[in-house]
Design an enzyme around this catalytic site. Sequence first.
Site, PDB file in Angstrom:
ATOM      1  N   THR A 145      44.850  -3.679  -4.643  1.00 21.15           N
ATOM      2  CA  THR A 145      43.846  -4.038  -5.481  1.00 21.15           C
ATOM      3  C   THR A 145      42.663  -4.412  -4.629  1.00 21.15           C
ATOM      4  OG1 THR A 145      43.212  -6.026  -6.834  1.00 21.15           O
ATOM      5  CG2 THR A 145      45.040  -6.404  -5.367  1.00 21.15           C
ATOM      6  N   ASP A 146      41.479  -4.619  -5.362  1.00 24.04           N
ATOM      7  CA  ASP A 146      40.362  -5.047  -4.587  1.00 24.04           C
ATOM      8  C   ASP A 146      40.191  -6.322  -4.189  1.00 24.04           C
ATOM      9  OD1 ASP A 146      40.150  -6.012  -7.046  1.00 24.04           O
ATOM     10  OD2 ASP A 146      38.152  -5.131  -7.718  1.00 24.04           O
ATOM     11  N   GLU A 147      41.116  -7.269  -4.896  1.00 26.73           N
ATOM     12  CA  GLU A 147      41.352  -8.643  -4.531  1.00 26.73           C
ATOM     13  C   GLU A 147      41.691  -8.856  -3.032  1.00 26.73           C
ATOM     14  OE1 GLU A 147      42.403 -11.526  -7.406  1.00 26.73           O
ATOM     15  OE2 GLU A 147      42.775 -10.117  -8.941  1.00 26.73           O
ATOM     16  N   TYR A 169      48.418 -14.062  -5.551  1.00 27.20           N
ATOM     17  CA  TYR A 169      48.474 -12.954  -5.953  1.00 27.20           C
ATOM     18  C   TYR A 169      48.090 -11.946  -4.876  1.00 27.20           C
ATOM     19  CZ  TYR A 169      47.051  -8.278  -8.019  1.00 27.20           C
ATOM     20  OH  TYR A 169      46.969  -7.263  -8.225  1.00 27.20           O
ATOM     21  N   LYS A 173      49.723  -9.099  -2.064  1.00 28.22           N
ATOM     22  CA  LYS A 173      49.310  -7.777  -2.213  1.00 28.22           C
ATOM     23  C   LYS A 173      48.977  -7.384  -0.676  1.00 28.22           C
ATOM     24  CE  LYS A 173      49.430  -5.115  -5.091  1.00 28.22           C
ATOM     25  NZ  LYS A 173      50.620  -4.372  -5.601  1.00 28.22           N
TER      26      LYS A 173
END
Length: 359
Positions: A145-147, A169, A173
């Site tokens: 994810t970009d997060e 979260y 990741k």
Amino acid sequence: MSGGEDISLSDKSDANEKFRKRILVTGGAGFIASHVVISLIEKYSDCLIIILDKLDYCASLKNLDCVTKRPNYKFIQGDICDSCFVRLLFKREKVDIVLHFAAQTHVDRSFWWSSKFHIVNVYGTYVLVKEAHEAGVERFIHVSTDEVYGDSINKEFDESSPLRPTNPYAASKAAAECVILSFWKRYKFPVIITRSSNVYGPQQYPEKVIPRFISLLQHGRKCCIHGSGLQARNFLYAADVTEAFLIVLEKGVPGEIYNIGTKFELSIIQLAKELIKLIKNISSHRDVENWLDFVPDRPYNDLRYPMNTEKLQKLGWRPKVSWKEGIRKTVDWYRENFHNWANSEKALDQFPPFTFEEN
């Protein structure tokens, strides 16, 4: 397989095999993965697409109704954290390729159950990549994810940008990526990592911002806005991200990371107002404001995740679906299919206020 070589999905040495490739998609009954599964089944009729899913609260086999009768469809219910099960799965199914989507993804839930997120997203990924390596899998695509980048006001993130996750979260990741890359560094196991922008479209469980806002408005309820609502996200339609995964599958280089994103950016307050106008068919500023419910923001909320996607574009990918077209298709789908999940009504009331992460 040498780095940079396109993978042929129709080339397997054993001519007696019914299917030339056997592709395992973890989390295949979930939102993004179900779109990818459908495309794989339709595009590669000579490949067996094996769907592995635990069928947690946000997954639904209804997402796959249109392909369950296809001869190259196979569903297996199971947990990636069960090492014995995963080992047996690779042994019996003789998997050639893995697309790893299975994960816990909801930010607010990660604050409540951070240990669960790390067990599934980190340990589960370790189990899967370890068994895939030992089974001799020829390509392993990990969906991130970009997060993991944290937020940025101005600078675009490219694949070499440092990882600065700001919630459990995203941290899980980022840790999972470290696990994946360790198998490339140590064994040259052919792994690829993707990091995508927020994805929207049909089949997404209504805990995420777009289906949640749509569902609330269709049920005569207000959109819940964190803080000012000025946090912005890049929204990518499901069909576009699906095409990106197929290109990475065929042309991606082992050991590489690919950003999947779009330049289209919308603040959450703008998103809510657009949906209110579209669904409630109203235009006056005062009437629109009546459908907004502002609540306190969480302690830290990433402002933006701008990404540079030139690396993937060089493989031939561009987003094609406009926001206007994509959001109309999404709204229409939820009018007819909101109850695809047994617990869909609960999604509108759990964990208020919800965050707006889509990945």
